[in-house]
Design an enzyme around this catalytic site. Sequence first.
Site, PDB file in Angstrom:
ATOM      1  N   ALA A  32       0.843  -1.205   0.000  1.00 14.22           N
ATOM      2  CA  ALA A  32       0.000   0.000   0.000  1.00 14.22           C
ATOM      3  C   ALA A  32       0.877   1.253   0.000  1.00 14.22           C
ATOM      4  CB  ALA A  32      -0.918   0.000   1.214  1.00 14.22           C
ATOM      5  N   ASP A  76       2.450   1.628  -3.425  1.00 16.61           N
ATOM      6  CA  ASP A  76       1.498   2.155  -4.408  1.00 16.61           C
ATOM      7  C   ASP A  76       1.230   3.646  -4.187  1.00 16.61           C
ATOM      8  OD1 ASP A  76       1.391  -0.303  -5.530  1.00 16.61           O
ATOM      9  OD2 ASP A  76      -0.488  -0.905  -4.561  1.00 16.61           O
ATOM     10  N   LEU A 127       7.102 -11.163 -36.177  1.00 22.50           N
ATOM     11  CA  LEU A 127       6.454 -11.975 -37.211  1.00 22.50           C
ATOM     12  C   LEU A 127       5.088 -11.402 -37.544  1.00 22.50           C
ATOM     13  CD1 LEU A 127       7.199 -15.483 -35.667  1.00 22.50           C
ATOM     14  CD2 LEU A 127       8.143 -14.606 -37.806  1.00 22.50           C
ATOM     15  N   GLU A 166       6.406 -25.058 -36.189  1.00 20.71           N
ATOM     16  CA  GLU A 166       6.864 -25.294 -34.812  1.00 20.71           C
ATOM     17  C   GLU A 166       6.069 -24.415 -33.857  1.00 20.71           C
ATOM     18  OE1 GLU A 166      10.369 -23.396 -36.412  1.00 20.71           O
ATOM     19  OE2 GLU A 166      10.743 -22.467 -34.462  1.00 20.71           O
ATOM     20  N   LYS A 197       4.954 -21.591 -31.282  1.00 19.62           N
ATOM     21  CA  LYS A 197       5.393 -20.235 -30.974  1.00 19.62           C
ATOM     22  C   LYS A 197       5.430 -20.141 -29.456  1.00 19.62           C
ATOM     23  CE  LYS A 197       4.532 -15.413 -32.123  1.00 19.62           C
ATOM     24  NZ  LYS A 197       4.595 -14.829 -30.782  1.00 19.62           N
ATOM     25  N   ASP A 222       5.676 -18.681 -25.793  1.00 20.00           N
ATOM     26  CA  ASP A 222       5.258 -17.409 -25.208  1.00 20.00           C
ATOM     27  C   ASP A 222       6.244 -17.007 -24.111  1.00 20.00           C
ATOM     28  OD1 ASP A 222       3.831 -15.165 -24.738  1.00 20.00           O
ATOM     29  OD2 ASP A 222       2.105 -16.157 -23.831  1.00 20.00           O
ATOM     30  N   ARG A 229      15.720  -8.466 -26.953  1.00 22.92           N
ATOM     31  CA  ARG A 229      15.331  -7.907 -28.239  1.00 22.92           C
ATOM     32  C   ARG A 229      15.277  -6.375 -28.195  1.00 22.92           C
ATOM     33  NH1 ARG A 229       9.960  -7.134 -30.521  1.00 22.92           N
ATOM     34  NH2 ARG A 229      10.281  -6.789 -32.713  1.00 22.92           N
ATOM     35  N   TYR A 281      15.607 -21.198 -32.034  1.00 26.21           N
ATOM     36  CA  TYR A 281      14.802 -21.388 -33.246  1.00 26.21           C
ATOM     37  C   TYR A 281      15.262 -20.531 -34.430  1.00 26.21           C
ATOM     38  CZ  TYR A 281      12.446 -17.371 -31.075  1.00 26.21           C
ATOM     39  OH  TYR A 281      12.178 -16.183 -30.472  1.00 26.21           O
ATOM     40  N   LYS A 299       7.839 -21.442 -41.410  1.00 26.63           N
ATOM     41  CA  LYS A 299       8.967 -20.775 -42.077  1.00 26.63           C
ATOM     42  C   LYS A 299       9.286 -21.513 -43.369  1.00 26.63           C
ATOM     43  CE  LYS A 299      10.838 -19.716 -37.535  1.00 26.63           C
ATOM     44  NZ  LYS A 299      11.763 -20.104 -36.480  1.00 26.63           N
ATOM     45  N   LYS A 351      -1.688 -17.702 -34.945  1.00 28.48           N
ATOM     46  CA  LYS A 351      -2.014 -17.592 -33.526  1.00 28.48           C
ATOM     47  C   LYS A 351      -3.202 -18.480 -33.148  1.00 28.48           C
ATOM     48  CE  LYS A 351      -0.122 -14.635 -31.368  1.00 28.48           C
ATOM     49  NZ  LYS A 351      -0.012 -13.181 -31.395  1.00 28.48           N
ATOM     50  N   CYS A 354     -21.957  15.979 -34.484  1.00 19.99           N
ATOM     51  CA  CYS A 354     -20.718  15.760 -33.737  1.00 19.99           C
ATOM     52  C   CYS A 354     -20.967  16.038 -32.256  1.00 19.99           C
ATOM     53  CB  CYS A 354     -19.638  16.693 -34.284  1.00 19.99           C
ATOM     54  SG  CYS A 354     -18.140  16.675 -33.288  1.00 19.99           S
ATOM     55  N   CYS A 394     -18.727  19.431 -31.415  1.00 14.53           N
ATOM     56  CA  CYS A 394     -18.966  20.797 -31.909  1.00 14.53           C
ATOM     57  C   CYS A 394     -20.381  20.971 -32.442  1.00 14.53           C
ATOM     58  CB  CYS A 394     -17.957  21.158 -33.003  1.00 14.53           C
ATOM     59  SG  CYS A 394     -18.216  20.285 -34.548  1.00 14.53           S
ATOM     60  N   CYS A 440     -17.537  14.126 -38.696  1.00 17.95           N
ATOM     61  CA  CYS A 440     -17.938  15.481 -38.336  1.00 17.95           C
ATOM     62  C   CYS A 440     -17.524  16.415 -39.472  1.00 17.95           C
ATOM     63  CB  CYS A 440     -17.236  15.859 -37.038  1.00 17.95           C
ATOM     64  SG  CYS A 440     -17.154  17.624 -36.754  1.00 17.95           S
ATOM     65  N   CYS A 446     -14.067  22.397 -35.336  1.00 21.11           N
ATOM     66  CA  CYS A 446     -14.384  21.352 -34.350  1.00 21.11           C
ATOM     67  C   CYS A 446     -13.224  21.209 -33.379  1.00 21.11           C
ATOM     68  CB  CYS A 446     -14.652  20.026 -35.041  1.00 21.11           C
ATOM     69  SG  CYS A 446     -14.884  18.673 -33.863  1.00 21.11           S
TER      70      CYS A 446
HETATM   71  S1  IVH Z   1      11.108 -16.882 -35.511  1.00 16.71           S
HETATM   72  C1  IVH Z   1      12.424 -13.073 -38.078  1.00 16.71           C
HETATM   73  N1  IVH Z   1      10.147 -18.861 -34.108  1.00 16.71           N
HETATM   74  O1  IVH Z   1       7.686 -14.528 -31.570  1.00 16.71           O
HETATM   75  C2  IVH Z   1      11.608 -13.586 -36.975  1.00 16.71           C
HETATM   76  N2  IVH Z   1       9.890 -16.656 -33.256  1.00 16.71           N
HETATM   77  O2  IVH Z   1       6.045 -12.518 -32.862  1.00 16.71           O
HETATM   78  C3  IVH Z   1      12.288 -14.687 -36.211  1.00 16.71           C
HETATM   79  N3  IVH Z   1       8.778 -16.561 -31.072  1.00 16.71           N
HETATM   80  O3  IVH Z   1      10.114 -12.000 -31.620  1.00 16.71           O
HETATM   81  C4  IVH Z   1      11.421 -15.239 -35.162  1.00 16.71           C
HETATM   82  N4  IVH Z   1       8.509 -18.719 -30.831  1.00 16.71           N
HETATM   83  O4  IVH Z   1      10.249 -13.758 -29.757  1.00 16.71           O
HETATM   84  C5  IVH Z   1      10.305 -17.528 -34.190  1.00 16.71           C
HETATM   85  N5  IVH Z   1       9.394 -20.691 -32.927  1.00 16.71           N
HETATM   86  C6  IVH Z   1       9.559 -19.387 -33.025  1.00 16.71           C
HETATM   87  C7  IVH Z   1       9.112 -18.528 -32.016  1.00 16.71           C
HETATM   88  C8  IVH Z   1       9.285 -17.152 -32.171  1.00 16.71           C
HETATM   89  C9  IVH Z   1       8.320 -17.536 -30.281  1.00 16.71           C
HETATM   90  C10 IVH Z   1       8.678 -15.120 -30.770  1.00 16.71           C
HETATM   91  C11 IVH Z   1       9.937 -14.318 -30.996  1.00 16.71           C
HETATM   92  C12 IVH Z   1       9.535 -13.224 -31.951  1.00 16.71           C
HETATM   93  C13 IVH Z   1       8.057 -13.199 -31.782  1.00 16.71           C
HETATM   94  C14 IVH Z   1       7.391 -12.656 -33.022  1.00 16.71           C
END
Ligand code: IVH
Length: 747
Positions: free
Chosen positions: A44, A47, A93, A126, A128, A130, A149, A236, A300, A324, A429, A432, A447, A453
Amino acid sequence: MSKSGAVNALSEEEARAELARLAELLTQANAAYHRDDAPEISDADYDAAKARNAEIEARFPALKRADSPSDVVGAAPADGFSKVTHVVRMLSLGNAFDPDDITEFDARIRKYLGFGPSAPLAYTAEPKIDGLSLSLRYEKGSLVQAATRGDGSVGENVTANARTITDIPTTLTDAPDVLEVRGEVYMSHADFDALNARQLEKGGKPFANPRNAAAGSLRQLDSEITRARPLRFFAYAWGDISAPLADSQSGAINKLARLGFQTNPLTELCDGPQQMLKHYAKIEQQRASLGYDIDGVVYKVDDLGLQQRLGFRSTTPRWAIAHKFPAELAWTTLEGIDIQVGRTGALSPVARLHPVTVGGVVVSNATLHNEDYIAGRDSKGAQIRDGKDIRVGDWVQVYRAGDVIPKIADVDMSKRPVGAQPYEFPLTCPDCGSDAIREEGDAVRRCTGGLICPAQAVEKLKYFVSRAAFDIEGLGAKQVEQFYLDGWIAEPADIFALQTRYGRGMQQLKNREGWGDKSADNLFAAIEEKRNIPLKRLIFSLGIRHVGEVAAADLARHFGTWPALADAIDTARSAAACHLQADAAEARERETAQREGRRARIKPVRDAQWVGLDQAAKSAWDDLTGIDGIGAAVAAALVTTFAQEAERASIDRLVDALNIEPDAAPAQAASPVSGKTVVFTGTLEKMTRAEAKARAEALGAKVSGSVSAKTDLLVAGPGAGSKAKKAADLGVETIDEDGWLALIESA
Ligand code: IVH
C-alpha cells in the site's frame, strides 16, 4: 506515506525535491523487492508513493526525471543494463488467425517467387513459445554476449544472467567463428507455480503469468537472482553468422541441436498448407499438456536460398508467419457507448464495459468500429454476429487478439434487458454540434466541422506532436490539450510562435502552473530545434487521411522538396475531380446495368469523365498515382486537403514557419541504381515484379509505375508496349531483364 503535502500546494522547487526523494525511495523499494526478494515497505505504501510521484509529474511535466519511477516496469530499471546494438535486427512476425490466412501466405510466397501452384515448396512448422526472445553471440565457440530484443535494433546486455541458464551452453565445439543464436527464454508451468509459492511465502507479490516471471527473472541486475529462477531456452533462429549452418531451416535447427541447444521437439517439415494446418491442429491439441505456454504455431520457408530471396518487409520477414491460437474470451455487460472524434473527424464508437479479466488483463473498453458494426452489419451490408445488434445493457463477449484493442465477439440475446433500445448513432458531432455525415463508400460517419471542431483540432495537434511526427520534447498530448483550451495554440503553426507570444509580456509560459524559467526555456529550445524538419516527417505530420509514414516517405522520396510536392498536388486538382466523377459514374453504371440485366460498361463510362481535361493536370495526376504505393485514394486525399481554403492556409502558415529539409536519396553510393527512378514493364522471366521491385528498392532505386521525363531507366521485358514507346520518345534509357540483372549484380 511520510511527508505528504498536497500536490497542488507544491512550488516548483519543492516538487523537484519531492520527485528526487520519491525516485530514491521507489528505487530502493524495487531493489529490496525484486533483487533481494525482501520487501521493505508495504504494498500500500509502495502504491501510494508511486501514485504521488505520478501526480506530481502530471502537474509539473517538465520536472519528470530521466530515471522517473513511472517508467520502470516489472523488475529492474531498464537503464541498469548496458545497451547492445544488434548486428542483424531482431524482427517480429506477421500474424495469421485462420486457415485462409495460411493458404494466402503460401500463395503470396509463390507469387513473389514466380512458383506455380504445384511447384514443391516446403515449410517448417513449430510452436510459438510465449516467452521473450534472446540473442546469444558466440565467438570462436565462446558465449561472449547475450542481449534482449529491446526495440529490435538495440537491446539490453544480459550476458551474466544468460550464463546462469542451464539450457544455454557457454562453449560450443564445431561452430562457425561467429554465431548468433536466437531463441526464446521461458518458464515452465511447474517452475512458475513453485516460484509463485515461494514469493507468497516471503510475503512478496506473485507474478501474473509465466511470461512475466521469465521476463522479470532474466532482467535482474543481480545475476544470482536469475540463477535461482528456473529459466529455460529454446533455439529457433540465428542472426549474425560467419558461415551458414545448413542450406535449410530444418537443417540449421538440427545443427543447433547438435551444437547442444534445446530445439522444440514439435518442429516438423511440411510440404504445404494442408500439412501445416494438420500440424497446427496437432500442436493445439497438445497445448494444455506441454507444460509451458505457447500462443500459436510459426511457419517458415525451409529453403534458406528462398528465404534470402523473399527477404523482409519493414519489420517482418516475408518467409515466415505466426499462426495464432484463438483469443481468450470473457462475458461482461455493456454499460455505455462513448463517441470519440478523431483528427479526420471520424466518429468512433467505444464500448464502456463492466471491467472483466481477459487473458490476464483487465478490460474496460472495446472498439465498436462504426455504426454498421453496432447494427450487426459489415461495410458491405452483410450480417455479422448473425445480424445481432449491440445495445446498452447487453451481455457481450469480449476478446483480445494479440496485443490489439479488445473487440466484441458476440451478444447474448437471452440476457437482453427488457426495454433495451437499438443504439441510435449520433447524426451530429458530440463535440462541436456540426452535422456528421457519411459519404458514399465510407464506413465511417464524420464530423463536418473541420477546423472549427475542437475535438478534431486537438486530435490533429496531438498527432502533430506525436513521436513519428514532430516529436517535440516537453510538448506531449497533455500540454497541447491545455494550450489549446487556453487559446494559446489553435493549429500547428502556432506552436512555432509560442516563444514570440508567450516568452515574455503579460502572459508568460514560465508563470503557468507546472512551468518555470528552466522548463519554459527548454520547451522553446526544443521547438526551435524542430523548426528544421525532414520533408517526410512534415508530410506525415499533416495528418492527411491515408497518408501514413510509408506513404509520406514515398512522396518525399519522389518529389524531393516541398514546393515540388505542393506544385504537383495543386496541378493535379482538376484531375482528382475527374477521378472522383469517374468513381461516381462507375457506381451509377453498375447499378443501371444490374437493373437492366446487362454487363456494366465500365471503361467507356470512366473514360468519358476525363475528356477535355488539361494535359498538365492529367500528367501531374499520373505522376502522383504512378508512385509506387500511392494509389488514387492517397492522391485524392492530398488534393482535397490542399484544395480546402482554410486547411490550405493553415498548412501554408506552418510551412512558412519551418526550414524543410529536402529528402536526400538514401546513401547507397555503391549501387549503380541508387537514387534512380526505374520503371519495369512487359514480362519479366527470371523474377516476379514484386521481387524486382523489392530488390531495386533495396539498392536505393525508386520504382515507379509510369514513364515520365523523370524516369532514368526502363526495364522492358517481352510484350512491353506503350511505356517502351514513351520511353523511346523521351529518350529514357531502356534495357532488358538480363541487362538489369547484370547491372544490379555488379552492385
Ligand atoms: S522466428 C524473423 N520462431 O515470436 C523472426 N519466433 O512474434 C524470427 N517466437 O520476436 C522469429 N517462438 O520472440 C520464431 N518458434 C519461433 C518462435 C518465435 C516464439 C517469438 C519471438 C519473436 C516473436 C514474433
